[in-house]
Design a protein around this motif. Structure first.
Motif, mmCIF file in Angstrom:
data_model
loop_
_atom_site.group_PDB
_atom_site.id
_atom_site.type_symbol
_atom_site.label_atom_id
_atom_site.label_comp_id
_atom_site.label_asym_id
_atom_site.label_seq_id
_atom_site.Cartn_x
_atom_site.Cartn_y
_atom_site.Cartn_z
ATOM 1 N N PHE A 1 -37.037 7.580 31.583
ATOM 2 C CA PHE A 1 -35.825 6.769 31.650
ATOM 3 C C PHE A 1 -35.830 5.676 30.590
ATOM 4 O O PHE A 1 -34.778 5.361 30.029
ATOM 5 N N CYS A 2 -36.994 5.098 30.302
ATOM 6 C CA CYS A 2 -37.082 4.122 29.209
ATOM 7 C C CYS A 2 -36.731 4.784 27.879
ATOM 8 O O CYS A 2 -36.054 4.185 27.036
ATOM 9 N N ALA A 3 -37.168 6.023 27.694
ATOM 10 C CA ALA A 3 -36.854 6.755 26.465
ATOM 11 C C ALA A 3 -35.362 7.038 26.361
ATOM 12 O O ALA A 3 -34.777 6.956 25.273
ATOM 13 N N ILE A 4 -34.711 7.346 27.471
ATOM 14 C CA ILE A 4 -33.264 7.571 27.476
ATOM 15 C C ILE A 4 -32.535 6.276 27.127
ATOM 16 O O ILE A 4 -31.639 6.267 26.278
ATOM 17 N N VAL A 5 -32.926 5.181 27.762
ATOM 18 C CA VAL A 5 -32.302 3.883 27.496
ATOM 19 C C VAL A 5 -32.426 3.517 26.021
ATOM 20 O O VAL A 5 -31.469 3.028 25.401
ATOM 21 N N ALA A 6 -33.585 3.786 25.433
ATOM 22 C CA ALA A 6 -33.833 3.443 24.033
ATOM 23 C C ALA A 6 -33.218 4.439 23.049
ATOM 24 O O ALA A 6 -33.255 4.214 21.839
ATOM 25 N N GLY A 7 -32.679 5.551 23.549
ATOM 26 C CA GLY A 7 -32.084 6.552 22.673
ATOM 27 C C GLY A 7 -33.089 7.510 22.053
ATOM 28 O O GLY A 7 -32.752 8.279 21.157
ATOM 29 N N THR B 1 -24.998 10.321 28.490
ATOM 30 C CA THR B 1 -24.755 8.941 28.902
ATOM 31 C C THR B 1 -23.258 8.699 29.058
ATOM 32 O O THR B 1 -22.470 9.085 28.202
ATOM 33 N N VAL B 2 -22.881 8.051 30.162
ATOM 34 C CA VAL B 2 -21.475 7.724 30.389
ATOM 35 C C VAL B 2 -21.202 6.230 30.287
ATOM 36 O O VAL B 2 -20.045 5.823 30.160
ATOM 37 N N TYR B 3 -22.255 5.410 30.334
ATOM 38 C CA TYR B 3 -22.073 3.962 30.254
ATOM 39 C C TYR B 3 -23.396 3.336 29.834
ATOM 40 O O TYR B 3 -24.467 3.779 30.265
ATOM 41 N N GLN B 4 -23.306 2.310 29.004
ATOM 42 C CA GLN B 4 -24.503 1.527 28.666
ATOM 43 C C GLN B 4 -24.062 0.138 28.240
ATOM 44 O O GLN B 4 -23.098 -0.018 27.486
ATOM 45 N N ASP B 5 -24.755 -0.871 28.749
ATOM 46 C CA ASP B 5 -24.575 -2.234 28.269
ATOM 47 C C ASP B 5 -25.962 -2.837 28.083
ATOM 48 O O ASP B 5 -26.958 -2.096 28.074
ATOM 49 N N PHE C 1 -26.256 7.780 33.273
ATOM 50 C CA PHE C 1 -26.227 9.121 32.683
ATOM 51 C C PHE C 1 -26.237 10.165 33.783
ATOM 52 O O PHE C 1 -26.563 9.883 34.940
ATOM 53 N N TRP C 2 -25.869 11.403 33.404
ATOM 54 C CA TRP C 2 -25.803 12.514 34.354
ATOM 55 C C TRP C 2 -27.203 12.951 34.767
ATOM 56 O O TRP C 2 -28.106 13.033 33.933
ATOM 57 N N ALA D 1 -19.916 1.017 41.032
ATOM 58 C CA ALA D 1 -18.519 1.001 41.478
ATOM 59 C C ALA D 1 -17.566 1.249 40.309
ATOM 60 O O ALA D 1 -16.585 1.994 40.439
ATOM 61 N N LYS D 2 -17.850 0.665 39.170
ATOM 62 C CA LYS D 2 -17.018 0.853 37.972
ATOM 63 C C LYS D 2 -17.004 2.320 37.549
ATOM 64 O O LYS D 2 -15.948 2.899 37.296
ATOM 65 N N VAL D 3 -18.183 2.919 37.478
ATOM 66 C CA VAL D 3 -18.291 4.313 37.050
ATOM 67 C C VAL D 3 -17.645 5.243 38.091
ATOM 68 O O VAL D 3 -17.005 6.233 37.729
ATOM 69 N N ALA D 4 -17.774 4.918 39.372
ATOM 70 C CA ALA D 4 -17.124 5.721 40.414
ATOM 71 C C ALA D 4 -15.612 5.726 40.211
ATOM 72 O O ALA D 4 -14.961 6.775 40.337
#
Length: 115
Positions: free
Chosen positions: A7-13, A19-23, A29-30, A70-73
């Motif tokens: 998951f750290c690797a996904i966050v770092a790209g 991925t559907v949202y990142q801040d 992500f799915w 909630a936002k993504v839902a």
């Protein structure tokens, strides 16, 4: 972040994901093994092993994860019909990736009881 955490690797790209949202604090992500028509994972960008180890984490980060859920839902069109947000803590609960994450499930009727 830890080098061995997927998951750290996904966050770092460094690892591909849908991925559907990142801040700056949260990534969504799915899930690669979906249990519902909509099955997304909400992960804090900061590596936290599980909810059991979150006592020293800023409570705003945990709240932010739920706000993003909630936002993504709403964006996925499941806010009106309903959805489930769940986290597994430890191997007996089914946690297989030891980076805190919340499952957002919906898009079809979900069975009860859990488990």
């Amino acid at each position: 972040m830890t080098d061995s955490c997927i998951f750290c690797a996904i966050v770092a790209g460094r690892q591909p994901a849908r991925t559907v949202y990142q801040d700056e604090t949260v990534t969504v992500f799915w899930d690669i093994h979906p249990q519902a028509r909509i099955h997304l994972l909400i992960v804090p960008n900061q590596h936290i092993r599980s909810l059991a180890e979150a006592e020293d984490v800023d409570p705003a980060l945990l709240g932010r994860c739920l706000q993003v859920a909630a936002k993504v839902a709403r964006e996925q069109g499941i806010a009106e019909t309903g959805y489930r947000v769940v986290t597994n803590v430890g191997p007996h609960a089914g946690q297989s990736v030891f980076h805190l994450h919340f499952h957002l499930l919906g898009g079809n009727p979900l069975r009860l009881p859990l488990g």
